[in-house]
Design a protein around this motif. Structure first.
Motif, PDB file in Angstrom:
ATOM      1  N   PRO A 146       0.998  -1.187  -0.007  1.00  0.00           N
ATOM      2  CA  PRO A 146      -0.091   0.025  -0.049  1.00  0.00           C
ATOM      3  C   PRO A 146       0.760   1.252   0.071  1.00  0.00           C
ATOM      4  O   PRO A 146       1.934   1.288   0.864  1.00  0.00           O
ATOM      5  CB  PRO A 146      -0.943  -0.033   1.188  1.00  0.00           C
ATOM      6  N   TYR A 147       0.317   2.276  -0.925  1.00  0.00           N
ATOM      7  CA  TYR A 147       1.250   3.531  -1.050  1.00  0.00           C
ATOM      8  C   TYR A 147       0.217   4.455  -0.656  1.00  0.00           C
ATOM      9  O   TYR A 147      -0.930   4.692  -1.119  1.00  0.00           O
ATOM     10  CB  TYR A 147       1.779   3.538  -2.466  1.00  0.00           C
ATOM     11  N   PRO A 148       0.588   5.702   0.222  1.00  0.00           N
ATOM     12  CA  PRO A 148       0.109   6.911   0.362  1.00  0.00           C
ATOM     13  C   PRO A 148      -0.454   7.270  -1.010  1.00  0.00           C
ATOM     14  O   PRO A 148       0.239   7.615  -1.942  1.00  0.00           O
ATOM     15  CB  PRO A 148       1.021   7.835   1.104  1.00  0.00           C
ATOM     16  N   TYR A 149      -1.789   7.624  -0.937  1.00  0.00           N
ATOM     17  CA  TYR A 149      -2.174   8.214  -2.349  1.00  0.00           C
ATOM     18  C   TYR A 149      -3.316   9.187  -2.156  1.00  0.00           C
ATOM     19  O   TYR A 149      -4.194   8.818  -1.155  1.00  0.00           O
ATOM     20  CB  TYR A 149      -2.794   7.074  -2.940  1.00  0.00           C
ATOM     21  N   ASP A 150      -3.427  10.193  -2.690  1.00  0.00           N
ATOM     22  CA  ASP A 150      -4.575  11.412  -2.574  1.00  0.00           C
ATOM     23  C   ASP A 150      -5.349  11.191  -3.720  1.00  0.00           C
ATOM     24  O   ASP A 150      -4.850  11.223  -5.019  1.00  0.00           O
ATOM     25  CB  ASP A 150      -3.921  12.632  -2.333  1.00  0.00           C
ATOM     26  N   ILE A 151      -6.517  11.345  -3.688  1.00  0.00           N
ATOM     27  CA  ILE A 151      -7.792  11.477  -4.798  1.00  0.00           C
ATOM     28  C   ILE A 151      -8.200  12.542  -4.691  1.00  0.00           C
ATOM     29  O   ILE A 151      -8.848  13.172  -3.987  1.00  0.00           O
ATOM     30  CB  ILE A 151      -8.725  10.215  -4.910  1.00  0.00           C
ATOM     31  N   TYR A 152      -8.189  13.227  -5.980  1.00  0.00           N
ATOM     32  CA  TYR A 152      -9.305  14.544  -6.195  1.00  0.00           C
ATOM     33  C   TYR A 152     -10.633  14.053  -6.324  1.00  0.00           C
ATOM     34  O   TYR A 152     -11.050  13.459  -7.185  1.00  0.00           O
ATOM     35  CB  TYR A 152      -8.609  15.416  -7.483  1.00  0.00           C
ATOM     36  N   THR A 153     -11.440  14.870  -5.421  1.00  0.00           N
ATOM     37  CA  THR A 153     -12.869  14.114  -5.296  1.00  0.00           C
ATOM     38  C   THR A 153     -13.905  15.359  -5.981  1.00  0.00           C
ATOM     39  O   THR A 153     -15.010  14.878  -5.886  1.00  0.00           O
ATOM     40  CB  THR A 153     -13.215  14.027  -3.771  1.00  0.00           C
TER      41      THR A 153
END
Length: 139
Positions: free
Chosen positions: A59-66
Motif C-alpha cells: 500500500p502506497y499513500p495516495y490522494d484522490i481529487y474528489t
C-alpha cells in the motif's frame, strides 16, 4: 442398527458441514482481521501519488481529487478507471475524512498487473482497472 448408523452419519455430516462453515474471524477477540492501515490526512501543498513503478501488494499513500467524484486515477504512470466497490471491505482504521476537502487521503495498492485497490478511512475498498482512455475535463 441401520437407523442408528444413518443417524450417526447424518450427525457427523452436519457437524463437518457446520465446522467447515465457521470462520476464524467469527471468534476473534483481537480484531486481527480488521483494518490494518492507519488513517491518513491531506497535507496541504503535498500530493501523494505513489511511485512510478509500484510493487504488488504494497500500500502506497495516495490522494484522490474528489471534486468531480471518484472515477479516474493516475497511478504507476498510467490511467485507471473505477471498476468495483466492495462495501464490506475496510482496510483503514480511523475516522472518515472531512467533507470540506476535495481530496481523499488513503492508500493505493497494486493487486495485480491490471488491478489496483484504493482504501481510505470510512470508505469502502474501490477497485480500479487500467484504461487506454484519458479522463475528459474533470479528473
Amino acid at each position: 442398527m441401520k437407523v442408528s448408523r444413518h443417524f450417526a452419519v447424518l450427525l457427523l455430516s452436519a457437524g463437518l458441514l457446520l465446522s467447515g462453515c465457521s470462520s476464524p474471524f467469527d471468534e476473534r477477540g483481537d480484531d486481527s482481521s480488521g483494518p490494518t492501515l492507519p488513517a491518513r490526512t491531506v497535507v496541504e501543498g503535498k500530493w501523494q501519488k505513489g511511485p512510478a513503478d509500484p510493487e504488488q501488494h504494497k500500500p502506497y499513500p495516495y490522494d484522490i481529487y474528489t471534486h468531480c467524484g471518484i472515477k479516474w486515477v493516475k497511478f504507476g504512470g498510467r490511467w485507471w478507471v473505477l471498476d468495483s466497490v466492495f462495501l464490506d471491505a475496510e482496510q483503514v482504521k480511523g475516522e472518515p475524512r472531512s467533507q470540506a476537502s476535495q481530496r481523499l487521503a488513503g492508500y493505493m495498492t497494486l493487486i495485480g498487473p491490471d488491478t489496483a485497490n484504493f482504501d481510505a478511512a470510512g470508505m469502502p475498498t474501490m477497485q480500479f482497472v487500467p484504461t487506454e482512455d484519458e479522463p475528459g475535463g474533470c479528473a
